[in-house]
Write a protein that holds these residues in place. Structure first.
Motif, PDB file in Angstrom:
ATOM      1  N   UNK A   1       1.052  12.594  -7.373  1.00 39.37           N
ATOM      2  CA  UNK A   1       0.400  12.749  -8.662  1.00 39.37           C
ATOM      3  C   UNK A   1      -0.844  13.635  -8.571  1.00 39.37           C
ATOM      4  N   UNK A   2      -1.595  13.501  -7.503  1.00 41.25           N
ATOM      5  CA  UNK A   2      -2.834  14.277  -7.391  1.00 41.25           C
ATOM      6  C   UNK A   2      -2.572  15.779  -7.411  1.00 41.25           C
ATOM      7  N   UNK A   3      -1.418  16.148  -6.985  1.00 40.70           N
ATOM      8  CA  UNK A   3      -1.072  17.567  -6.978  1.00 40.70           C
ATOM      9  C   UNK A   3      -0.888  18.118  -8.390  1.00 40.70           C
ATOM     10  N   UNK A   4      -0.377  17.286  -9.293  1.00 39.17           N
ATOM     11  CA  UNK A   4      -0.036  17.750 -10.635  1.00 39.17           C
ATOM     12  C   UNK A   4      -0.937  17.204 -11.744  1.00 39.17           C
ATOM     13  N   UNK A   5      -1.687  16.154 -11.476  1.00 40.32           N
ATOM     14  CA  UNK A   5      -2.433  15.473 -12.528  1.00 40.32           C
ATOM     15  C   UNK A   5      -3.430  16.385 -13.226  1.00 40.32           C
ATOM     16  N   UNK A   6      -4.185  17.133 -12.476  1.00 39.72           N
ATOM     17  CA  UNK A   6      -5.243  17.942 -13.096  1.00 39.72           C
ATOM     18  C   UNK A   6      -4.684  19.041 -13.990  1.00 39.72           C
ATOM     19  N   UNK A   7      -3.465  19.449 -13.734  1.00 35.18           N
ATOM     20  CA  UNK A   7      -2.831  20.443 -14.609  1.00 35.18           C
ATOM     21  C   UNK A   7      -2.488  19.827 -15.968  1.00 35.18           C
ATOM     22  N   UNK A   8      -2.132  18.543 -15.970  1.00 35.06           N
ATOM     23  CA  UNK A   8      -1.610  17.913 -17.180  1.00 35.06           C
ATOM     24  C   UNK A   8      -2.477  16.775 -17.712  1.00 35.06           C
ATOM     25  N   UNK A   9      -3.700  16.614 -17.231  1.00 33.89           N
ATOM     26  CA  UNK A   9      -4.500  15.467 -17.642  1.00 33.89           C
ATOM     27  C   UNK A   9      -4.839  15.467 -19.123  1.00 33.89           C
TER      28      UNK A   9
ATOM     29  N   UNK B 269       0.804  -1.221   0.000  1.00 36.08           N
ATOM     30  CA  UNK B 269       0.000   0.000   0.000  1.00 36.08           C
ATOM     31  C   UNK B 269       0.840   1.276   0.000  1.00 36.08           C
ATOM     32  N   UNK B 270       2.042   1.235   0.504  1.00 34.28           N
ATOM     33  CA  UNK B 270       2.868   2.435   0.631  1.00 34.28           C
ATOM     34  C   UNK B 270       3.142   3.132  -0.701  1.00 34.28           C
ATOM     35  N   UNK B 271       3.580   2.425  -1.754  1.00 36.67           N
ATOM     36  CA  UNK B 271       3.844   3.130  -3.013  1.00 36.67           C
ATOM     37  C   UNK B 271       2.603   3.828  -3.580  1.00 36.67           C
ATOM     38  N   UNK B 272       1.460   3.191  -3.483  1.00 40.34           N
ATOM     39  CA  UNK B 272       0.227   3.810  -3.996  1.00 40.34           C
ATOM     40  C   UNK B 272      -0.096   5.077  -3.235  1.00 40.34           C
ATOM     41  N   UNK B 273       0.030   5.025  -1.934  1.00 42.14           N
ATOM     42  CA  UNK B 273      -0.251   6.200  -1.126  1.00 42.14           C
ATOM     43  C   UNK B 273       0.675   7.353  -1.485  1.00 42.14           C
ATOM     44  N   UNK B 274       1.958   7.078  -1.563  1.00 47.57           N
ATOM     45  CA  UNK B 274       2.933   8.125  -1.878  1.00 47.57           C
ATOM     46  C   UNK B 274       2.711   8.668  -3.289  1.00 47.57           C
TER      47      UNK B 274
END
Length: 191
Positions: free
Chosen positions: A93-101, A83-88
């Motif tokens: 990604x959530x911080x930058x995804x919407x800018x570049x989706x 679970x750790x890699x997904x959480x990190x």
């Protein structure tokens, strides 16, 4: 040492798996085989249990494998590892995804990942089918398998599969009820 191996193995699985739990099954299988934690039939049993229990199959599989390999602490460590890699990654990604989706490169990356995910899921299905429908054999020679085809087929597994497929497709039985019925059939056949 086994705790560190469990954590690192499942962290690697969580980090490099795309497409959900079914796509992780071949990676989990490879790690289990390389460390010798479980046999192939035990792994298939764990997949069946992980599918039946609530929650993501990857987390459930990690928990059960860790538990079988090193007890309760092993299950907890394997779960944290997967679970750790997904959480990190989600936090980053959530911080930058919407800018570049809508960026073309982002779309191409996801377009390229889709066939790989389908391949991984298909690979998991083939592994489970081999374990369910074929008896364990020590000779992996194609000519031996063709000559002894009737001997290596697990007719009980094929029979349960055929019955459940007919019930699901023709009679539209609820899949949850079909899982229970298949479990009872499996119990009755092996007695």
């Amino acid at each position: 040492m086994i705790y560190l191996q469990l954590f690192l193995s499942f962290m690697k699985i969580g980090l490099f798996s795309f497409g959900g739990g079914y796509a992780m099954i071949p990676l989990i299988q490879k790690e289990i085989e390389s460390h010798g934690w479980l046999s192939a039939s035990q792994f298939v049993d764990i997949i069946a249990i992980a599918e039946m229990t609530p929650g993501p199959i990857a987390v459930n599989s990690a928990t059960f494998v860790g538990y079988k390999a090193a007890g309760i602490v092993g299950g907890l460590i394997a779960t944290i590892g997967v679970a750790t890699p997904s959480l990190v990654l989600i936090l980053i990604v959530s911080r930058y995804f919407f800018k570049f989706q809508d960026h073309p490169v982002n779309k191409m990356i996801f377009y390229g990942i889709r066939p790989v995910i389908v391949g991984l899921i298909f690979s998991a299905a083939v592994f489970v089918a081999q374990t369910a429908f074929l008896k364990e054999i020590t000779v992996l020679n194609l000519s031996y398998m063709l000559e002894n085809f009737l001997y290596i087929i697990n007719f009980k597994g094929v029979l349960i599969f055929a019955i459940s497929l007919i019930c699901l497709v023709k009679f539209k039985i609820n899949p949850i009820l079909m899982i229970v019925i298949s479990g009872i059939l499996g119990l009755l056949i092996t007695i």
